[in-house]
Design a protein around this motif. Structure first.
Motif, PDB file in Angstrom:
ATOM      1  N   ALA A 181      -0.222  -7.150  -7.191  1.00  0.00           N
ATOM      2  CA  ALA A 181       0.506  -6.083  -7.055  1.00  0.00           C
ATOM      3  C   ALA A 181       1.017  -5.777  -8.584  1.00  0.00           C
ATOM      4  CB  ALA A 181       1.652  -5.854  -6.233  1.00  0.00           C
ATOM      5  N   LEU A 182       1.301  -6.753  -9.329  1.00  0.00           N
ATOM      6  CA  LEU A 182       1.914  -6.936 -10.751  1.00  0.00           C
ATOM      7  C   LEU A 182       0.927  -6.308 -11.564  1.00  0.00           C
ATOM      8  CD1 LEU A 182       4.157  -9.982 -11.026  1.00  0.00           C
ATOM      9  CD2 LEU A 182       4.952  -7.446 -10.539  1.00  0.00           C
ATOM     10  N   LEU A 183      -0.462  -6.750 -11.643  1.00  0.00           N
ATOM     11  CA  LEU A 183      -1.461  -6.272 -12.252  1.00  0.00           C
ATOM     12  C   LEU A 183      -1.903  -4.984 -11.909  1.00  0.00           C
ATOM     13  CD1 LEU A 183      -3.486  -9.727 -12.286  1.00  0.00           C
ATOM     14  CD2 LEU A 183      -1.962  -8.984 -14.126  1.00  0.00           C
TER      15      LEU A 183
ATOM     16  N   SER B 208       4.986   1.600 -15.616  1.00  0.00           N
ATOM     17  CA  SER B 208       6.066   2.639 -15.213  1.00  0.00           C
ATOM     18  C   SER B 208       6.471   2.877 -13.943  1.00  0.00           C
ATOM     19  CB  SER B 208       5.636   3.894 -15.923  1.00  0.00           C
ATOM     20  OG  SER B 208       4.415   4.409 -15.127  1.00  0.00           O
ATOM     21  N   ARG B 209       5.713   2.588 -12.892  1.00  0.00           N
ATOM     22  CA  ARG B 209       5.991   2.546 -11.692  1.00  0.00           C
ATOM     23  C   ARG B 209       6.657   1.325 -11.137  1.00  0.00           C
ATOM     24  NH1 ARG B 209       7.291   5.278  -6.980  1.00  0.00           N
ATOM     25  NH2 ARG B 209       6.358   4.275  -5.272  1.00  0.00           N
ATOM     26  N   LEU B 210       6.153   0.229 -11.760  1.00  0.00           N
ATOM     27  CA  LEU B 210       6.736  -1.084 -11.308  1.00  0.00           C
ATOM     28  C   LEU B 210       8.313  -0.832 -11.901  1.00  0.00           C
ATOM     29  CD1 LEU B 210       4.172  -4.036 -12.262  1.00  0.00           C
ATOM     30  CD2 LEU B 210       5.322  -3.438 -10.232  1.00  0.00           C
ATOM     31  N   LYS B 211       8.645  -0.622 -13.131  1.00  0.00           N
ATOM     32  CA  LYS B 211       9.997  -0.387 -13.741  1.00  0.00           C
ATOM     33  C   LYS B 211      10.988   0.274 -12.933  1.00  0.00           C
ATOM     34  CE  LYS B 211       8.432  -1.660 -18.348  1.00  0.00           C
ATOM     35  NZ  LYS B 211       8.417  -1.070 -19.710  1.00  0.00           N
ATOM     36  N   SER B 212       9.964   1.567 -12.465  1.00  0.00           N
ATOM     37  CA  SER B 212      10.900   2.407 -11.469  1.00  0.00           C
ATOM     38  C   SER B 212      11.416   2.041 -10.306  1.00  0.00           C
ATOM     39  CB  SER B 212      10.010   3.690 -11.414  1.00  0.00           C
ATOM     40  OG  SER B 212      10.760   4.716 -10.283  1.00  0.00           O
TER      41      SER B 212
ATOM     42  N   PHE C 148       0.942  -1.361  -0.240  1.00  0.00           N
ATOM     43  CA  PHE C 148      -0.173  -0.079   0.085  1.00  0.00           C
ATOM     44  C   PHE C 148       0.765   1.318  -0.210  1.00  0.00           C
ATOM     45  CE2 PHE C 148      -2.206   3.374   2.346  1.00  0.00           C
ATOM     46  CZ  PHE C 148      -3.386   3.494   1.701  1.00  0.00           C
ATOM     47  N   LYS C 149       1.730   1.136   0.831  1.00  0.00           N
ATOM     48  CA  LYS C 149       2.776   2.317   0.920  1.00  0.00           C
ATOM     49  C   LYS C 149       3.715   2.584  -0.456  1.00  0.00           C
ATOM     50  CE  LYS C 149       4.797   5.394   3.498  1.00  0.00           C
ATOM     51  NZ  LYS C 149       4.159   6.497   4.353  1.00  0.00           N
ATOM     52  N   LEU C 150       4.235   1.512  -1.145  1.00  0.00           N
ATOM     53  CA  LEU C 150       4.764   1.772  -2.254  1.00  0.00           C
ATOM     54  C   LEU C 150       4.063   2.042  -3.391  1.00  0.00           C
ATOM     55  CD1 LEU C 150       7.391  -1.133  -1.554  1.00  0.00           C
ATOM     56  CD2 LEU C 150       7.900   1.378  -1.486  1.00  0.00           C
ATOM     57  N   SER C 151       2.697   1.558  -3.393  1.00  0.00           N
ATOM     58  CA  SER C 151       1.978   1.765  -4.521  1.00  0.00           C
ATOM     59  C   SER C 151       1.710   3.522  -4.881  1.00  0.00           C
ATOM     60  CB  SER C 151       0.527   1.068  -4.372  1.00  0.00           C
ATOM     61  OG  SER C 151      -0.214   1.742  -3.450  1.00  0.00           O
ATOM     62  N   LYS C 152       2.121   4.156  -4.028  1.00  0.00           N
ATOM     63  CA  LYS C 152       1.511   5.763  -4.279  1.00  0.00           C
ATOM     64  C   LYS C 152       2.266   6.180  -5.410  1.00  0.00           C
ATOM     65  CE  LYS C 152      -0.784   5.732  -0.671  1.00  0.00           C
ATOM     66  NZ  LYS C 152      -2.392   5.768  -0.731  1.00  0.00           N
ATOM     67  N   ASP C 153       1.696   6.971  -6.222  1.00  0.00           N
ATOM     68  CA  ASP C 153       2.308   7.404  -7.326  1.00  0.00           C
ATOM     69  C   ASP C 153       3.372   8.500  -7.020  1.00  0.00           C
ATOM     70  OD1 ASP C 153       0.822   6.072  -9.156  1.00  0.00           O
ATOM     71  OD2 ASP C 153      -0.714   7.542  -9.400  1.00  0.00           O
ATOM     72  N   GLN C 154       3.068   9.350  -5.841  1.00  0.00           N
ATOM     73  CA  GLN C 154       4.206  10.582  -5.498  1.00  0.00           C
ATOM     74  C   GLN C 154       5.226   9.715  -4.881  1.00  0.00           C
ATOM     75  OE1 GLN C 154       1.060   9.989  -4.401  1.00  0.00           O
ATOM     76  NE2 GLN C 154       0.965  10.340  -2.162  1.00  0.00           N
ATOM     77  N   PRO C 155       6.288  10.332  -4.804  1.00  0.00           N
ATOM     78  CA  PRO C 155       7.692   9.810  -4.076  1.00  0.00           C
ATOM     79  C   PRO C 155       7.215   9.783  -2.672  1.00  0.00           C
ATOM     80  CG  PRO C 155       8.300  11.613  -5.767  1.00  0.00           C
ATOM     81  CD  PRO C 155       6.855  11.615  -5.404  1.00  0.00           C
ATOM     82  N   ILE C 156       7.978   8.800  -2.020  1.00  0.00           N
ATOM     83  CA  ILE C 156       7.610   8.494  -0.767  1.00  0.00           C
ATOM     84  C   ILE C 156       8.922   8.527   0.140  1.00  0.00           C
ATOM     85  CG2 ILE C 156       5.381   7.116  -0.997  1.00  0.00           C
ATOM     86  CD1 ILE C 156       7.304   4.707  -0.229  1.00  0.00           C
ATOM     87  N   ARG C 157       8.911   9.068   1.309  1.00  0.00           N
ATOM     88  CA  ARG C 157       9.806   9.095   2.099  1.00  0.00           C
ATOM     89  C   ARG C 157      10.440   7.609   2.527  1.00  0.00           C
ATOM     90  NH1 ARG C 157       9.294  13.451   6.886  1.00  0.00           N
ATOM     91  NH2 ARG C 157       8.567  11.775   7.962  1.00  0.00           N
ATOM     92  N   ASN C 158      11.671   7.525   2.702  1.00  0.00           N
ATOM     93  CA  ASN C 158      12.325   6.141   3.163  1.00  0.00           C
ATOM     94  C   ASN C 158      11.663   5.077   2.443  1.00  0.00           C
ATOM     95  OD1 ASN C 158      13.379   7.545   5.680  1.00  0.00           O
ATOM     96  ND2 ASN C 158      11.196   7.310   6.380  1.00  0.00           N
ATOM     97  N   GLU C 159      11.827   5.336   0.797  1.00  0.00           N
ATOM     98  CA  GLU C 159      11.310   4.147   0.018  1.00  0.00           C
ATOM     99  C   GLU C 159      12.064   3.081   0.133  1.00  0.00           C
ATOM    100  OE1 GLU C 159       9.907   4.752  -4.396  1.00  0.00           O
ATOM    101  OE2 GLU C 159      12.018   3.984  -4.538  1.00  0.00           O
ATOM    102  N   THR C 160      13.449   3.071   0.270  1.00  0.00           N
ATOM    103  CA  THR C 160      14.466   2.046   0.404  1.00  0.00           C
ATOM    104  C   THR C 160      13.867   1.081   1.632  1.00  0.00           C
ATOM    105  OG1 THR C 160      16.259   3.330  -0.598  1.00  0.00           O
ATOM    106  CG2 THR C 160      16.823   1.257   0.713  1.00  0.00           C
TER     107      THR C 160
END
Length: 518
Positions: free
Chosen positions: A201-203, A208-212, A158-170
């Motif tokens: 999640a893949l579907l 573009s978000r997945l590849k990024s 849920f956290k990583l699915s956001k379109d905008q950049p998130i803090r502490n992504e790593t």
């Protein structure tokens, strides 16, 4: 009502050290009430007996050679073995191994959903008042581990699915990968449900978000994939050496209904598991009015949650998650039908975060509607759900198989020099200190499991017979037929019947009546 943007993460997170302390404190409070010192039941006895083994070599030798599905839940059994070495083998001590996983799962939920405080509050409310959560906190089995791992996977997705950049992504990528590995090692069926999460999640995620994300964190995902491949090969190996679940019962539409019944929290207001096992649908009749009351409160929250999800997420996301989980669900149910394996609610534990999300969204949206009386559906549901939790924990009809009392009675009979037969879990006898043998030996109970007709010829007649769950230990009915020839029930414990020779029982009663009052 909750708008389309209500589940969109805000830039000003609300999680603070005080919020974390509150969530962990509530988690500990739930654990303190939910976890009991009741006797281990049949499945827990298998965990406890392995946990008691003195060395890791002895532990691995047994779990790898006994041919049970325990080998397909490797992490929890190893974890329980290590936990027992520190905290002991008593019932509360071994079940308390679930506490760290509830704390961890709730902490991850807090940090993942802190930008949506209404949804977060609703999810915490639904989790802490869930009879499903309470029941499996009180079991020395791997389901609290699976709940924790699936909460980590769902929350980090849920956290990583956001379109905008998130803090502490790593950090969130590594949290996701850790949850994936933990869910994979928690059980073979859990790994199938993990496949549903990954497929969804893949579907649902734009390419573009997945590849990024993959490009920025290739090492983490590659390492995780390698570990998953290793676990997949391990599970294939367990199947090749014959590790299987006990083939007791099968899977049909009633199993599907019971899965829904259990996961949605109806258990506390319904009949106990033994009553359902013995009486089927008839067991529900005395409790139908309580079940209807809970059902009405649940439906109000559930429908509000589904409506919120429909307004918030595009059709592609909703259908991706629905179809992915239905695909795995039908596969597991199909295996249950073909392999004569009974699929139950606990086997669907990794699905619970989705239920929690929908109930949380519903509770939040109803409470946010300040202009309508419908907002009171949330506290009403919470109160009824808490009552269901307390029923699961304290009501006698939900008590566990009483191996402790059964073993105590059998030991007392052995100490009198009597012949004792034990037709129940051999691990339960070991855990509770009952000497057991497959041969007639002085001072030991004779283990009788699924005997053939005429098995008693040449055996010394028992003075006492302790039996449990005939569908497991007397599937052919030979022991039941033997007991009709001069044995009467002496006493009963949960899931147990204790039989004594009729003449001895009458003599014992006469002696008891002849004793002067104290």
């Amino acid at each position: 009502m909750m708008t389309k943007d209500s589940l969109t993460e805000r830039q000003s997170p609300t999680a603070t050290p005080l919020a974390l302390a509150g969530v962990l404190g509530l988690s500990l409070l739930v654990c303190a009430v939910a976890i009991s010192d009741q006797s281990f039941w049949i499945d827990e006895c298998g965990v406890a007996q392995k946990a008691m083994l003195p060395t890791l070599k002895a532990f691995w030798q047994q779990i790898s050679t006994e041919g049970s599905a325990d080998l397909q839940q490797p992490f929890h059994h190893f974890y329980a073995w290590g936990w027992e070495k520190v905290f002991g083998i008593d019932e509360f001590g071994l079940r308390s191994a679930n506490i760290p996983f509830l704390l961890l799962g709730m902490a991850v939920v807090l940090f993942a959903f802190r930008g949506t405080p209404g949804l977060l509050a609703g999810m915490l409310l639904a989790a802490f008042t869930s009879p499903f959560v309470w029941y499996y906190l009180n079991e020395a089995r791997p389901y609290s581990v699976q709940l924790c791992a699936s909460l980590i996977v769902f929350s980090s997705m849920f956290k990583l699915s956001k379109d905008q950049p998130i803090r502490n992504e790593t950090s969130w990528v590594w949290i996701l990968c850790s949850g994936i590995v933990l869910l994979a090692v928690s059980g073979m069926l859990a790994m199938l449900w993990l496949g549903a999460y990954i497929l969804a999640a893949l579907l649902a995620t734009p390419q573009s978000r997945l590849k990024s994300i993959l490009a920025r964190h290739l090492f983490a995902f590659a390492l995780t994939a390698l570990l998953l491949l290793g676990m997949g090969m391990f599970y294939l190996w367990t199947l090749s050496i014959g590790a299987r679940a006990t083939a007791v019962g099968g899977t049909d539409l009633r199993n599907f209904a019971f899965i829904v019944f259990e996961v949605l929290g109806f258990s506390g207001f319904g009949p106990g598991r033994l009553a359902i096992r013995n009486d089927g649908l008839r067991a529900f009749a005395p409790w139908i009015h309580w079940l209807a009351l809970y059902g009405l409160a649940l439906l109000a929250v559930l429908f509000a949650g589904l409506r919120t999800v429909r307004l918030t997420f595009p059709a592609r996301v909703r259908w991706s998650w629905l179809l992915s989980f239905l695909l795995v669900a039908f596969f597991i149910l199909g295996v249950g039908v073909v392999a004569h394996f009974r699929v139950l609610g606990r086997h669907c534990t990794p699905v619970f975060p989705l239920v929690l999300f929908i109930l949380g969204a519903g509770a939040s949206s109803l409470w946010a509607n300040r202009r309508s009386h419908s907002r009171w559906a949330t506290p009403i549901f919470a109160c009824i759900a808490i009552a269901s939790c307390l029923m699961v924990r304290f009501n006698e009809r939900h008590s566990k198989d009483d191996y402790r009392s059964a073993a105590r009675v059998a030991n007392a009979s052995l100490q009198k020099g009597e012949v004792v037969w034990w037709s129940a879990s051999p691990e339960g006898a070991i855990v509770y200190g009952l000497p057991l043998s497959t041969n007639v030996l002085p001072g030991s109970a004779l283990f009788v499991a699924n005997p053939e007709s005429g098995f008693a010829a040449g055996l010394p007649a028992p003075s006492l017979v302790v039996s449990s769950k005939p569908d497991v230990y007397d599937a052919k009915g030979a022991l039941a037929l033997f007991l009709k020839g001069g044995y009467k029930p002496a006493t009963n414990f949960v899931a147990f019947a204790v039989w004594r020779e009729q003449g001895q029982q009458e003599a014992s009663q006469t002696l008891e009546l002849s004793r002067p009052p104290r």
